[in-house]
Enzyme design. Structure first.
Site, short mmCIF file in Angstrom:
data_model
loop_
_atom_site.label_atom_id
_atom_site.label_comp_id
_atom_site.label_asym_id
_atom_site.label_seq_id
_atom_site.Cartn_x
_atom_site.Cartn_y
_atom_site.Cartn_z
N HIS A 21 0.87 -1.18 0.00
CA HIS A 21 0.00 0.00 0.00
C HIS A 21 0.90 1.23 0.00
CE1 HIS A 21 0.99 -0.54 4.23
NE2 HIS A 21 0.41 0.57 4.57
N HIS A 62 1.18 4.00 1.87
CA HIS A 62 1.62 4.80 3.02
C HIS A 62 3.14 5.00 2.95
CE1 HIS A 62 -2.07 4.20 5.88
NE2 HIS A 62 -2.15 5.32 5.19
N ASP A 89 5.62 4.95 4.97
CA ASP A 89 6.58 4.05 5.62
C ASP A 89 6.73 2.73 4.86
OD1 ASP A 89 3.92 3.54 6.48
OD2 ASP A 89 4.62 2.50 8.27
N HIS A 90 5.97 2.57 3.78
CA HIS A 90 6.11 1.38 2.92
C HIS A 90 6.58 1.76 1.51
CE1 HIS A 90 3.88 -1.50 5.63
NE2 HIS A 90 3.66 -0.33 6.20
N HIS A 144 -7.66 -1.91 5.56
CA HIS A 144 -6.69 -1.00 6.17
C HIS A 144 -7.21 0.43 5.96
CE1 HIS A 144 -2.99 0.42 7.82
NE2 HIS A 144 -2.52 0.91 6.71
N ASP A 187 -0.30 -3.87 5.84
CA ASP A 187 -0.95 -3.48 7.09
C ASP A 187 -2.43 -3.83 7.02
OD1 ASP A 187 1.51 -2.43 7.51
OD2 ASP A 187 0.86 -0.35 7.80
N HIS A 240 6.35 -5.68 11.80
CA HIS A 240 5.74 -4.34 11.75
C HIS A 240 5.31 -3.90 13.15
CE1 HIS A 240 2.78 -1.19 10.54
NE2 HIS A 240 3.58 -1.04 9.51
#
Lengths: 353, 353
Positions: free
Chosen positions: B62, B64, B66-67, B175, B246, B304
Site C-alpha cells: 500500500h 503509506h 513508511d512502505h 486498512h 498493514d 511491523h
C-alpha cells in the site's frame, strides 16, 4: 545562539557511515531551518540534538534525490510531534518541488496535522520543469496554496525570505541541474556596552545595563539622563553564512557575496580528480579553498564527500583514503580556518568581536 | 534456496533501531524480490547480505509513506551497480504508484541506467486515486510504458505475475487505505528419488540419479530401461508464502488462502490495545495468531512493530516493553512455530519433507 548541525555529509546516496545531504541551522530566534533533506534525514534527526518539531523552514538547493528524497517522510514524521495549532512550514527550492511534495503526500494519503507552503525559485530564461505546475491542480489538504513563485531579483540572485532577524538570498550555481546556494545574513546586532565608562559614571551593573543595551534612555536616581548612544558602541554587523548546493563553479555568486563568517562548500572528491569532478558538476578542496579566499571568508567548512572517503578518525586499511586528505588540500588554498564536516558535527558561529 | 531477509520491521517511521517496512525474498531462480520499500531501505540493504543489483521485482502492499518513500532513492542507487544491458525492474502496487515514481524520478532528473515498468493493482468499485494517471503523460526516460493495470480476477483477488517458478497473487486487506497481501506460490517440485530402491536395482549413484530426478528415461549398460516414474516419487507441492501489508482484518483472504508454509502478519501493538489498533487499521498478535490458525499455516512470523517495542534482546528499563510480549501473545493463539521478525533477521524456508 547560531549553530550548524551536520546531519548528512555524503554525496550521491546515504550510507550507514554518512547520511545524504542535510544541514540544520539552529538559531535562538529562528528555531530550526533545514538545508536540503536527503533520504534518511528523519533517522539522522533522531540521532541528533535537533528537535524535528522545531523545524519551520526548509531550503532545498536542487532537486537531485540525495538532497530531496527525505522530505516527504520528514514532513509526515514532524506531524507526529505535539505541535501548536498554527504550525506551518515554509519550503523553498527549485521549480518542481511543489509537485514532488504534493504527489508524494497525496498518493500516500498523508495527514500532516499542520500547514505547509512551497515557494519555488524560478529560472528566468530556461524552460520550465516538464512536470505540470497547474495552479488548478488539486492541493494536498495541508497545502496552503499552489507554489508561490520567486523570480530573479538581480542577475543570478533571488530574494528568498526575511524572518526572525535573518535574511535569506539564493544565488545561482553551476551544476548538472538548476541549483542554488543560500546566503543567510543576520540583521545588525546592538552595539556593546562599555563597562569601564559605565563604572566611571557611577552606574551600577544591573537592569539598567539591559535597558541601555536595548537602546532605551535611562533616568538615574540622581536625575542624570543617560542616552544609550553615549555608552553603547555602534551597531555591529550581523553574521553571514553561506550554504552551497552542489557545484562545479561557485564563482557565479561573485561579486555580490563577500566578507562572510562561514562558507559551507562541497568538495565531493580530491584535487587529483578535478576534471572528473567538474564534468559531473562537482568541486574539489582546491576549488573550495580558492573560492573561500575570493569571498574573504573567515571559516571554510568542506562538506558533501564521496562515500569512498572514510571519516577523519577512521582506521585506514590499504587503499583507503580519508577526509583528512580533502581537509589538507583545502588548507593549502585557504589561510582562514578550515573544518571538515562530519555527520552529527556541531559548529557554533560566534558573534565576531 | 528461499530466504526471507527482514530489512525493516518498524511501523509508522524508520528509527535508528528499526527500519521502515521492507522484506527481501531471495530465491535461487528468482533472484531478489522486495516487498515494500520504506525510507532508508537502501541504507538497510548496505548493512545486509542482499545485493541491490540482484533486485528485479518490487511489490508494494500500500502507498503509506513508511512502505513507499524509500523507492525512488533505491531505484537511483540500484543504477550505480554494474548492471547487464537488459536490466529491468517490474514494480507492482496500488494505483498512484506509477505517478509517484515518475514524478520523483523526473523532478530529480534521475538517470537509472536500466528500465522499469509499473503495474498498478486497481480496485474494482472504488473511485480512482485523485492523482492523474493520464496515459498521455510524459514518461520518464527509463520507464517502459505507462502503468499497466491489473484488474481483479476473482472477488478480492488479483493475479499479479508468474516468473522463475513462482506465482504471485494479491488479496485485498482491510486498512486505512487500499492495501493488499501477497501470496507467493512455488510450482510443484520434482519428486524425490528412492535411493534404497535404486541400490537394490544395482544402479550406482552418479549422473544417472540426476537424469532420473529431472524426469529423463535412462538406458543402463546392461540394456535395462529405467522410467523415472518407477524410481521417483510423485511431484511435491511447492512452498507457499504469504506476506501481508498493514491490516485490521486479514480474513478477507479467506477461504482462498489456506495451507501455507509461512505467513508474515503485522502485529503493530499488543493485545491490550486491540480497539485502538483496529481503529487505525492495524492488528495485534492475538489477531495474527488466530488468522495463522485459520489458514493452517506452518509458521507465523510477526512483523511491523510500533517503534515503542524494544528488540527481543534489549536490556529493558522501567516502563519498556519488548517484542517478547508480542511474541508470547502470538504463541497463545497459534500452535505452530512463531518467530518475531527483527531488522536483518534471515529466515530460511525449507522444502517440506
Amino acid at each position: 545562539m547560531m549553530e550548524l548541525h551536520f546531519l548528512g555529509t555524503g554525496s550521491c546516496y546515504p550510507s550507514p557511515k554518512r547520511g545524504a545531504s542535510c544541514i540544520a541551522l539552529r538559531h535562538e530566534n529562528a528555531g530550526v531551518w533545514l538545508f536540503d533533506c536527503g533520504e534518511g534525514t528523519q533517522i539522522q534527526l533522531q540521532k541528533s540534538e535537533v528537535k524535528p518539531g522545531r523545524i519551520n523552514k526548509i531550503f532545498i538547493t536542487h532537486l537531485h534525490g540525495d538532497h530531496l528524497f527525505g522530505l516527504p517522510g520528514l514532513m509526515c514524521t514532524i506531524g507526529q510531534n505535539n505541535l501548536p495549532e498554527e504550525k506551518r512550514i515554509d519550503i523553498y527550492g527549485p521549480r518542481g518541488l511543489g509537485t514532488f511534495l504534493r504527489t508524494s503526500l497525496s498518493v500516500s494519503a498523508s495527514q500532516l496535522g499542520y500547514s505547509y507552503c512551497v515557494h519555488e525559485i524560478v529560472e528566468s530564461d530556461s524552460p520550465s520543469c516538464e512536470i505540470s505546475l497547474d495552479s488548478d491542480a488539486k492541493l494536498h489538504p495541508n497545502e496552503i496554496q499552489p507554489p508561490r513563485v520567486i523570480k530573479m531579483s538581480k542577475p543570478n540572485k533571488w530574494q528568498i525570505c526575511e524572518s526572525a532577524g535573518l535574511k535569506v538570498d539564493a544565488y545561482f550555481l553551476e551544476h548538472a541541474i538548476f541549483c542554488v546556494g543560500y546566503v543567510i545574513t543576520e540583521d545588525s546586532l546592538p552595539g556593546k556596552l562599555d563597562p569601564t565608562l559605565l563604572r566611571s559614571m557611577g552606574i551600577p551593573p544591573g537592569p539598567l545595563y539591559g535597558k541601555l543595551k536595548r537602546g532605551e534612555t535611562v533616568l538615574l536616581e540622581d536625575g542624570r539622563v543617560i542616552e544609550p548612544s553615549s555608552i553603547v558602541g555602534p551597531p555591529r554587523k550581523g553574521r553571514v553564512l553561506v550554504i552551497l548546493g552542489d557545484t562545479s563553479n561557485s564563482e557565479t555568486m561573485l561579486p555580490a557575496v563577500k566578507d562572510v563568517d562561514v562558507i559551507i562548500h562541497e568538495t565531493t572528491v580530491e584535487n587529483e580528480l578535478e576534471t572528473l569532478a567538474v564534468e559531473r558538476g562537482h568541486s574539489t578542496p582546491g576549488m573550495a579553498g580558492k573560492f573561500a579566499s575570493m569571498i574573504n571568508a573567515k571559516m571554510l567548512i568542506i562538506n558533501h564527500f564521496s562515500q569512498r572517503y572514510k571519516a577523519l578518525d577512521s582506521e585506514l586499511k590499504e587503499g583507503d583514503v580519508s577526509v583528512t586528505k580533502l581537509l589538507e588540500q583545502a588548507k593549502e588554498c585557504f589561510t582562514g580556518e578550515v573544518v571538515a564536516a562530519d555527520d552529527f558535527k556541531i559548529v557554533s558561529i560566534k558573534i565576531p568581536q
